[in-house]
Design an enzyme around this catalytic site. Structure first.
Site, PDB file in Angstrom:
ATOM      1  N   ASP A 161      13.125 107.476 -38.691  1.00 55.14           N
ATOM      2  CA  ASP A 161      11.791 107.233 -39.034  1.00 55.14           C
ATOM      3  C   ASP A 161      10.942 106.715 -37.816  1.00 55.14           C
ATOM      4  O   ASP A 161      11.261 105.515 -37.294  1.00 55.14           O
ATOM      5  CB  ASP A 161      11.518 106.392 -40.328  1.00 55.14           C
ATOM      6  N   ASP A 221       2.855 109.517 -46.026  1.00 54.05           N
ATOM      7  CA  ASP A 221       3.655 109.399 -47.324  1.00 54.05           C
ATOM      8  C   ASP A 221       2.950 109.945 -48.511  1.00 54.05           C
ATOM      9  O   ASP A 221       1.760 109.675 -48.485  1.00 54.05           O
ATOM     10  CB  ASP A 221       3.955 107.842 -47.505  1.00 54.05           C
TER      11      ASP A 221
HETATM   12  C1  GLA Z   1       7.619 105.146 -44.004  1.00 54.10           C
HETATM   13  C2  GLA Z   1       8.210 106.502 -44.383  1.00 54.10           C
HETATM   14  C3  GLA Z   1       8.771 106.368 -46.064  1.00 54.10           C
HETATM   15  C4  GLA Z   1       9.731 105.454 -46.132  1.00 54.10           C
HETATM   16  C5  GLA Z   1       9.197 103.934 -45.481  1.00 54.10           C
HETATM   17  C6  GLA Z   1      10.177 103.056 -45.630  1.00 54.10           C
HETATM   18  O1  GLA Z   1       6.558 105.002 -44.625  1.00 54.10           O
HETATM   19  O2  GLA Z   1       7.554 107.636 -44.290  1.00 54.10           O
HETATM   20  O3  GLA Z   1       9.183 107.745 -46.214  1.00 54.10           O
HETATM   21  O4  GLA Z   1      10.916 105.873 -45.323  1.00 54.10           O
HETATM   22  O5  GLA Z   1       8.640 104.259 -44.110  1.00 54.10           O
HETATM   23  O6  GLA Z   1       9.826 101.615 -44.841  1.00 54.10           O
END
Ligand code: GLA
Length: 397
Positions: A161, A221
């Site tokens: 990520d 997200d």
């Molecule tokens: C980002 C990702 C999410 C999750 C969070 C965790 O926002 O897009 O899917 O993994 O980080 O902190």
């Protein structure tokens, strides 16, 4: 040659160059397939991830309970396989730089062994930056070491990520940062599915496969609301040519069973994700599922749409205001058609067979009802509830 002829030739040459340029820009990056990496995800990965429901509140015992429930509930039998922990498992690095989990995860190796003992696979999460999105330890400067640690714990899947990587890398270094971890994973000798999470930046779908990705997030997200889910789903239209066996567009994890959507909205979520050949990563509490949630997550006719071996991604073939028709061509050349009503009250929607490239006499099966509806001539019409879907498979006689 006359002046007019020269002008015409010049204009033609320019037009040709323009057309070639457009074609080059529009062409997806060459995706070598099969490779050892693409063999790890011939169909979109299916599993569970802790983030959508538990955020930073997960722990080893909680994850083990989810794994147990995946088997006991019938999710495993339906095809779900990965148990993925997301952010917040990390503790400090030791004196030699090795990453240790925090106190909520006392024994990663034992947890991995437990997951494997159930016939499931183990997924983990990190960032190419110094910190994860929730501020835990990332892999920056420790990529090879972390990959070896994950392999020693029996990890089968890594979600990587971007998060704080934006503070240490320039935008044009993003691909190299992702490639670096891919090489580190390969060097461990353990097959590990590689999941990119950078929210769709820089048209990741056009280069994801070239840095070893099996899947890449195409959006920011998801949240447990119909409006957010349907917006993300809609934005996937047109990305189909970048996906296929081994490498998938990822419109984010499922919110089914988390309580923010009505059942017909959850069926819309599941139908759209399956038409899109999206990874199916459940994001609910598997130990507390209602029969309805379980039925939506495990309907075999619907899952077969997602897991079709041809790996074609569906797309929108028609729209009139809030009414839409999406179609996916299956390996057997049958068509799966989703009639979507984004409005509030029930509306009839008609799919004409000519519109989806099939003959005039077809068999229609309702996939949510799991019922053959019989033979139809020329078209099929269904009344679709507000925010709902009717999902049918249309097959030649
Ligand atoms: C980002 C990702 C999410 C999750 C969070 C965790 O926002 O897009 O899917 O993994 O980080 O902190």
């Amino acid at each position: 040659m006359t002046k007019t002829k020269i002008l015409i030739r010049g204009a033609l040459a320019l037009a040709l160059a323009g057309a070639l340029m457009t074609a080059v820009l529009a062409a997806p990056a060459q995706t070598p397939d099969p490779t050892p990496q693409t063999m790890l995800a011939r169909t979109p990965p299916m599993g569970w991830n802790s983030w959508n429901h538990f955020h930073c509140g997960d722990s080893e015992s909680l994850v083990e309970a989810q794994a147990k429930a995946m088997v006991a509930s019938g999710m495993k039998a339906a095809g779900y396989e990965y148990i993925n922990i997301d952010d917040c498992w990390q503790g400090k690095r030791g004196p030699h730089g090795n990453i240790h989990p925090n106190s909520r995860f006392p024994n990663m190796k034992a947890m991995g062994d437990y997951i494997h003992s159930l016939g499931l696979k183990f997924g983990i999460y990190s960032s190419p930056g110094p910190k994860t999105c929730a501020g835990y330890e990332g892999s920056y400067g420790h990529e090879a070491q972390d990959a070896r640690t994950y392999a020693s714990w029996g990890v089968d899947y890594l979600k990587y990520d971007w998060c704080s990587a934006r503070e240490v890398y320039k935008p044009d270094q993003m691909q190299a940062a992702y490639e670096k971890m891919h090489q580190a994973l390969v060097a461990t000798g353990r097959p590990i599915v590689y999941s990119l999470c950078q929210y769709g930046l820089q048209r990741v779908w056009s280069w994801g496969p070239s840095v070893g990705a099996n899947l890449w997030r195409t959006t920011d997200d998801i949240s447990d609301h119909y409006d957010r889910m349907i917006l993300i789903g809609q934005e996937q239209n047109g990305l189909g040519r970048f996906a296929g066996p081994g490498h998938w567009n990822d419109p984010d994890m499922l919110e089914i069973g988390n309580g923010g959507m009505r059942p017909e909205e959850e069926e819309t979520h599941m139908s759209l994700w399956c038409l899109l050949s999206a990874p199916l990563i459940a994001g609910n509490d598997l130990t507390k599922m209602t029969p309805q949630t379980l039925a939506i997550l495990t309907n075999p006719d619907v899952i077969a749409v997602d897991q079709d071996p041809a790996g074609n991604e569906g797309y929108r073939v028609w729209q009139e205001g809030p009414l839409q028709i999406w179609m996916k061509v299956m390996a057997d050349r049958s068509r799966v058609v989703g009639l979507f009503n984004l409005g509030f009250s029930p509306e009839p929607i008609t799919v004409n067979f000519g519109q989806i490239g099939v003959g005039s006499t077809e068999q229609v099966r309702d996939l949510w009802e799991r019922k053959d509806l019989g033979t139809f001539h020329g078209s099929y019409t269904a009344t679709v509830p507000g925010h709902g879907v009717v999902l049918v498979r249309i097959t030649d006689n």
